[in-house]
Design a protein around this motif. Structure first.
Motif, PDB file in Angstrom:
ATOM      1  N   SER A 135      -0.174  -3.006  -7.117  1.00 18.27           N
ATOM      2  CA  SER A 135       1.162  -2.459  -6.893  1.00 18.27           C
ATOM      3  C   SER A 135       1.237  -1.522  -5.690  1.00 18.27           C
ATOM      4  CB  SER A 135       1.606  -1.711  -8.154  1.00 18.27           C
ATOM      5  OG  SER A 135       2.901  -1.172  -7.999  1.00 18.27           O
ATOM      6  N   GLU A 136       2.331  -1.659  -4.922  1.00 17.35           N
ATOM      7  CA  GLU A 136       2.619  -0.819  -3.754  1.00 17.35           C
ATOM      8  C   GLU A 136       1.460  -0.836  -2.765  1.00 17.35           C
ATOM      9  OE1 GLU A 136       4.530   2.981  -4.622  1.00 17.35           O
ATOM     10  OE2 GLU A 136       4.837   2.271  -6.674  1.00 17.35           O
ATOM     11  N   LEU A 137       0.947  -2.065  -2.537  1.00 16.59           N
ATOM     12  CA  LEU A 137      -0.180  -2.258  -1.624  1.00 16.59           C
ATOM     13  C   LEU A 137      -1.306  -1.290  -1.965  1.00 16.59           C
ATOM     14  CD1 LEU A 137       1.757  -2.899   1.713  1.00 16.59           C
ATOM     15  CD2 LEU A 137       0.902  -4.563   0.038  1.00 16.59           C
ATOM     16  N   ALA A 138      -1.680  -1.365  -3.239  1.00 16.10           N
ATOM     17  CA  ALA A 138      -2.778  -0.567  -3.783  1.00 16.10           C
ATOM     18  C   ALA A 138      -2.494   0.927  -3.733  1.00 16.10           C
ATOM     19  CB  ALA A 138      -4.091  -0.880  -3.065  1.00 16.10           C
ATOM     20  N   MET A 139      -1.213   1.290  -3.838  1.00 10.92           N
ATOM     21  CA  MET A 139      -0.816   2.703  -3.820  1.00 10.92           C
ATOM     22  C   MET A 139      -1.341   3.405  -2.563  1.00 10.92           C
ATOM     23  SD  MET A 139       0.599   2.572  -6.866  1.00 10.92           S
ATOM     24  CE  MET A 139       0.911   4.250  -7.366  1.00 10.92           C
ATOM     25  N   SER A 140      -1.349   2.673  -1.465  1.00 11.98           N
ATOM     26  CA  SER A 140      -1.958   3.196  -0.243  1.00 11.98           C
ATOM     27  C   SER A 140      -1.026   4.125   0.509  1.00 11.98           C
ATOM     28  CB  SER A 140      -2.397   2.048   0.662  1.00 11.98           C
ATOM     29  OG  SER A 140      -3.401   1.274   0.013  1.00 11.98           O
ATOM     30  N   GLY A 141      -1.634   5.127   1.145  1.00 12.92           N
ATOM     31  CA  GLY A 141      -0.859   6.183   1.780  1.00 12.92           C
ATOM     32  C   GLY A 141      -0.454   5.910   3.208  1.00 12.92           C
ATOM     33  N   PHE A 142      -1.218   5.086   3.938  1.00 18.42           N
ATOM     34  CA  PHE A 142      -0.918   4.847   5.351  1.00 18.42           C
ATOM     35  C   PHE A 142      -1.102   3.363   5.626  1.00 18.42           C
ATOM     36  CE2 PHE A 142      -2.200   5.091   9.970  1.00 18.42           C
ATOM     37  CZ  PHE A 142      -0.919   5.387  10.428  1.00 18.42           C
ATOM     38  N   ILE A 143      -0.013   2.608   5.577  1.00 20.76           N
ATOM     39  CA  ILE A 143      -0.084   1.149   5.643  1.00 20.76           C
ATOM     40  C   ILE A 143      -0.585   0.632   6.986  1.00 20.76           C
ATOM     41  CG2 ILE A 143       1.227  -1.002   5.381  1.00 20.76           C
ATOM     42  CD1 ILE A 143       0.600   0.609   2.786  1.00 20.76           C
ATOM     43  N   PRO A 144      -0.218   1.206   8.132  1.00 16.66           N
ATOM     44  CA  PRO A 144      -0.826   0.702   9.383  1.00 16.66           C
ATOM     45  C   PRO A 144      -2.356   0.781   9.360  1.00 16.66           C
ATOM     46  CG  PRO A 144       1.099   2.011   9.897  1.00 16.66           C
ATOM     47  CD  PRO A 144       0.859   2.177   8.415  1.00 16.66           C
ATOM     48  N   GLY A 145      -2.911   1.890   8.863  1.00 22.29           N
ATOM     49  CA  GLY A 145      -4.367   2.010   8.768  1.00 22.29           C
ATOM     50  C   GLY A 145      -4.946   1.096   7.715  1.00 22.29           C
ATOM     51  N   TRP A 146      -4.233   0.953   6.600  1.00 21.57           N
ATOM     52  CA  TRP A 146      -4.679   0.056   5.522  1.00 21.57           C
ATOM     53  C   TRP A 146      -4.711  -1.390   6.018  1.00 21.57           C
ATOM     54  CZ3 TRP A 146      -2.292  -3.880   2.614  1.00 21.57           C
ATOM     55  CH2 TRP A 146      -2.914  -4.206   1.392  1.00 21.57           C
ATOM     56  N   THR A 147      -3.698  -1.787   6.776  1.00 19.84           N
ATOM     57  CA  THR A 147      -3.654  -3.138   7.339  1.00 19.84           C
ATOM     58  C   THR A 147      -4.775  -3.335   8.350  1.00 19.84           C
ATOM     59  OG1 THR A 147      -1.258  -3.252   7.014  1.00 19.84           O
ATOM     60  CG2 THR A 147      -2.217  -4.770   8.610  1.00 19.84           C
ATOM     61  N   ALA A 148      -4.963  -2.358   9.230  1.00 18.62           N
ATOM     62  CA  ALA A 148      -6.005  -2.455  10.254  1.00 18.62           C
ATOM     63  C   ALA A 148      -7.399  -2.490   9.637  1.00 18.62           C
ATOM     64  CB  ALA A 148      -5.893  -1.283  11.220  1.00 18.62           C
TER      65      ALA A 148
END
Length: 361
Positions: A224-237
């Motif tokens: 859920s919520e892209l693993a409850m991640s806080g910073f999606i640009p960094g999470w994607t990278a």
């Protein structure tokens, strides 16, 4: 405020909707009305989700033990209870443990104890979240050296009161750190915030095993919520960073199977598709006036209600388009489809500067 001015214009354009404007699409009426409901919708126990594809095939968990230990070779082992996973390395002088998920709990002690008689000398925190290191205090008796990124120490130390179940790390670093115990080597590196500030990449070079927590979910869509991640640009990278490591196997922290580079590449494609679908939804993928009209009419002057209706339709548009392409490829892609799309829509607006009707005109 630009938001209020925009919705004021939209209100004038849709003020006749409540009287039955024939140009409003029924699908948007349903979404907008649902966006202002107070009562919750049906529980997940009443929803039939899509069948799981073979990509989710997992290791068998002995119901008596409640956990599985896999030998990755060269003294590296991974442990899973079916939902969480971690790993440990047995050296000639002691054991290095990476994370201590509380769901596995004492079973992690059993798994290590049934593998070696050597003590746990080092414990590495992947990041600060309690669902991955909330069992750390179970190792207090062996007094391991706890290692983490400096951001993890800062965040844990800021808790008031401090959590005794997550002892503060003894050793911290900023960029790179190598753990050497006996004949085992574990390389730790930090490449900026992703799931959380301080979330580490770990690599056992001799065994070609990588570990990265809460980014890739082998065979499954992200939690859920892209693993409850806080910073999606960094999470994607982080997907691309992980692919720079020369690994055969990686431990993901969740699900009851290991990952490969193909799993990383597949989820990377899913995230790229989600990104593009949500950007398309924001940039004119639906009729904003029709979508939020009933909410505007029912909530005069309530900008929060109006914007919630906008976000809901943008999110649902993205979720529907993405899910239709990924059902049967990743497991449970429909379960958190809305939540993952919602997080991506928010990231696009506030982190990527994809603002659609709210951009500078």
């Amino acid at each position: 405020m630009q938001l209020i001015r925009m919705f004021s214009v939209l209100f004038l354009a849709v003020s006749g909707l409540a009287c039955g404007n024939p140009h409003v699409h029924d699908e948007h009426e349903v979404v907008a009305r649902d966006s202002i409901k107070i009562a919750p919708g049906p529980s997940d126990t009443q929803i039939q989700f899509a069948p799981l594809p073979s990509s989710v095939d997992s290791v068998p968990i002995d119901p008596t033990l409640g956990y599985f230990v896999g030998d990755l070779g060269g003294g590296v082992y991974w442990v899973t209870d079916g939902a969480y996973s971690n790993m440990f390395l047995v050296s000639t002088h002691g054991v290095i443990v990476v994370d201590a998920p509380p769901t596995i709990g004492h079973k992690l002690l059993y798994a290590i104890g049934n593998t070696t008689r050597l003590p746990v000398t080092h414990l590495v925190y992947s990041h600060l979240h309690a669902d991955h290191i909330g069992g750390a205090s179970l190792f207090n008796a062996s007094h391991p050296t706890i290692i983490a990124h400096v951001e993890t120490l800062s965040l844990l130390a800021s808790l008031s009161p401090r959590d005794p179940l997550r002892p503060l790390p003894h050793v911290t670093f900023e960029d790179n750190y190598t753990v050497r115990v006996g004949n085992q080597t574990l390389e730790l590196s930090y490449h900026g915030p992703n799931h959380t500030p301080g979330n580490l990449f770990m690599y056992a070079p001799a065994q070609r095993v990588a570990l990265l927590i809460d980014v890739v979910f082998p065979g499954w869509a992200p939690f859920s919520e892209l693993a409850m991640s806080g910073f999606i640009p960094g999470w994607t990278a982080a997907h691309d960073v992980l692919l720079t490591f020369d690994f055969d196997v990686f431990v993901a922290g969740h699900v009851a199977r290991l990952g490969t580079k193909n799993d990383v590449l597949l989820q990377k494609k899913y995230i790229e598709d989600l990104h593009d679908s949500c950007a398309s939804a924001i940039n004119g993928g639906f009729n904003v006036t029709a979508a939020i009209g009933p909410t505007v009419a029912a909530n005069t002057g309530n900008a929060w209600a109006e914007f919630k209706a906008y976000l809901r339709v943008a999110t649902q548009t993205c979720a529907d388009n993405t899910t239709s392409r990924w059902l049967g490829i990743l497991g449970a892609v429909d379960v958190f489809a809305f939540e993952n799309a919602y997080r991506m829509v928010d990231a696009l607006r506030i982190e990527y500067d994809v603002l659609g009707p709210f951009a500078v005109s």
